[in-house]
Design an enzyme around this catalytic site. Structure first.
Site, mmCIF file in Angstrom:
data_model
loop_
_atom_site.group_PDB
_atom_site.id
_atom_site.type_symbol
_atom_site.label_atom_id
_atom_site.label_comp_id
_atom_site.label_asym_id
_atom_site.label_seq_id
_atom_site.Cartn_x
_atom_site.Cartn_y
_atom_site.Cartn_z
ATOM 1 C CE LYS A 146 25.863 6.723 57.811
ATOM 2 N NZ LYS A 146 25.934 5.296 58.110
ATOM 3 C CG ASP A 147 28.951 4.590 61.622
ATOM 4 O OD1 ASP A 147 27.821 4.229 61.266
ATOM 5 O OD2 ASP A 147 29.918 4.676 60.846
ATOM 6 C CG LEU A 196 15.764 -2.159 60.269
ATOM 7 C CD1 LEU A 196 15.472 -2.464 61.730
ATOM 8 C CD2 LEU A 196 15.132 -3.225 59.371
ATOM 9 N NE ARG A 197 17.958 6.503 58.214
ATOM 10 C CZ ARG A 197 18.206 6.862 56.959
ATOM 11 N NH1 ARG A 197 17.317 7.594 56.298
ATOM 12 N NH2 ARG A 197 19.324 6.506 56.364
ATOM 13 N NE ARG A 198 19.958 5.031 53.617
ATOM 14 C CZ ARG A 198 21.247 4.764 53.529
ATOM 15 N NH1 ARG A 198 21.652 3.517 53.312
ATOM 16 N NH2 ARG A 198 22.148 5.715 53.658
ATOM 17 N NE ARG A 215 26.453 -4.546 56.120
ATOM 18 C CZ ARG A 215 27.198 -5.050 57.092
ATOM 19 N NH1 ARG A 215 26.770 -6.083 57.791
ATOM 20 N NH2 ARG A 215 28.370 -4.523 57.387
ATOM 21 N NE ARG A 221 26.750 -0.625 51.051
ATOM 22 C CZ ARG A 221 26.302 0.127 52.056
ATOM 23 N NH1 ARG A 221 25.025 0.437 52.120
ATOM 24 N NH2 ARG A 221 27.131 0.573 52.980
ATOM 25 C CB CYS A 309 21.378 0.504 63.576
ATOM 26 S SG CYS A 309 22.077 -0.899 64.467
#
Length: 409
Positions: A146-147, A196-198, A215, A221, A309
């Protein structure tokens, strides 16, 4: 022996190519270690495998100085776990392989006070590693898929996509909220995520909650969640939690009806120089065919949308009975405006795969010649067709506004 780092043996009168690495402990023909760089920034950090201390060549190994093999790592725990999983698979297939692991940081690791969507760097977790690959300092780079941008720099390709783990997102609750779900959390509870998607999907689905950037690597986290009262819960990739052995921290797995996942989420990918046919042959055995086809469709969808992203784009894929199903969606930042559609295609194909690697044959950056090209073509067309459908319904306008609002935040 032929050139190109491949030994040709005869088995039953048939010539069989075997990568020279399996015999020479990943030493190249000049007598130096081949080196491998591992970027595992899936909530976890970055690890590089590179040359170790020089020592004189032992008898039976090719000339000159060589490097002392071994493993060391000061990167976060998840990065080491993911690195070991890749290294173990390679060493299982090539028992004489010798690797050393050391820590390496990327831009994405260093900028921890800004949301990823605000940084605006497409190769946030890849650029430094690809620079090392280009300079021949390393030969393999392992990323969270995904990166990886959907368009890779010239001269690079994804030589392997490993079997996908759980691609869904998970809710990790503050200890005082254990037993609750997003739906049952109190009004105005704060949920931590920098995606942003979540945030877009969950704002629409759970309007009583508030969302705030968070972050740091996975350990950081979780520490922010547990030791302070700032967040009622945080959203993390289920795959990262599973690799850490922290499934017990998962309070809720978010299905596609609540939150579809990111393109390539849950899969690891091996990036190599596209001209290194011998290395491509070696890593190609790591490909998982189902994961490859699903991720080709997802990456083609994202690339045709020109997403990344900095905009909320989400997917969900399934492969059943040779039918590949792709659901894709785009969202406004607050989730109030969205487009979502599903398409399917057959990926049944005659087995025209070949052990011969042609680095020129790529599908959205993936070289997988052991998987029928007809199936890969179908998966890529599916992604493009779904993107075209959403664009015809106004997806470009939604994403343009999302980018502008995100830049202005």
């Amino acid at each position: 022996m032929s050139g190109g780092g491949v030994e040709v043996l005869m088995e039953g009168g048939v010539p069989v190519k075997r990568p020279l690495f399996s015999i020479l402990r990943l030493y190249d023909l000049s007598g130096h270690n081949r080196v491998l760089s591992v970027n595992t920034q899936d909530d976890g950090g970055t690890v590089q495998v590179r040359q170790g201390r020089e020592r004189q060549a032992e008898p039976g190994r090719p000339g000159g100085n060589t490097q002392e093999p071994g493993f060391c790592c000061s990167a976060p725990q998840l990065a080491r776990i993911q690195t070991d999983s890749v290294a173990d698979k390679l060493k299982e297939l090539f028992p004489e392989l010798s690797l050393e692991i050391v820590a390496m940081s990327t831009l994405g690791d260093k900028i921890l006070d800004t949301a990823l969507s605000k940084i605006g760097e497409k190769s946030l977790f890849t650029k430094e590693l690809e620079n090392a690959l280009e300079r021949n300092e390393v030969d393999l780079v392992v990323h969270s898929l995904k990166d990886l941008p959907t368009t890779l720099p010239a001269g690079f390709t994804i030589g392997a996509v490993l079997k996908r783990e759980n691609p869904h997102d998970a809710v990790v609750l503050h200890p005082k909220h254990v037993g609750k779900t997003l739906e049952t959390l109190p009004e105005n509870s704060v949920i931590g995520t920098s995606s942003l998607r979540r945030a877009a999907q969950l704002k629409k689905r759970f309007s009583h909650l508030l969302f705030k950037d968070i972050r740091g690597n996975l350990n950081t986290r979780l520490k922010k969640l547990d030791e302070k009262e700032d967040f009622a819960a945080i959203i993390l990739a289920a795959a990262g939690l599973g690799r850490m052995g922290w499934e017990n921290r998962i309070g809720q797995v978010l299905g596609p009806e609540d939150c579809m996942y990111a393109v390539g989420q849950g899969a690891l990918a091996v990036e190599v120089r596209s001209r290194d046919v011998d290395i491509l042959e070696m890593v190609s055995v790591l490909h998982d065919p189902e994961t490859v086809l699903r991720c080709i469709a997802e990456r083609a969808f994202l690339r045709h949308l020109e997403g990344g992203c900095s905009v909320p784009v989400a997917v969900h894929t399934e492969l059943k009975n040779s039918q590949l199903y792709l659901t894709g969606a785009v969202y406004s930042l607050d989730g109030s405006d969205s487009l979502k559609e599903t398409m399917q295609t057959s990926v049944a194909a005659e087995d025209k795969s070949s052990d011969a690697v042609d680095e020129r044959v790529q599908h959205v950056g993936v070289t997988a010649t052991r998987i029928p090209g007809e199936a890969q073509d179908g998966a890529e067309r599916l992604g493009v067709d779904l993107a075209k459908l959403l664009l015809s319904k106004g997806a470009k306008e939604i994403l343009t506004v999302a980018r502008q609002l995100n830049d202005a935040r």
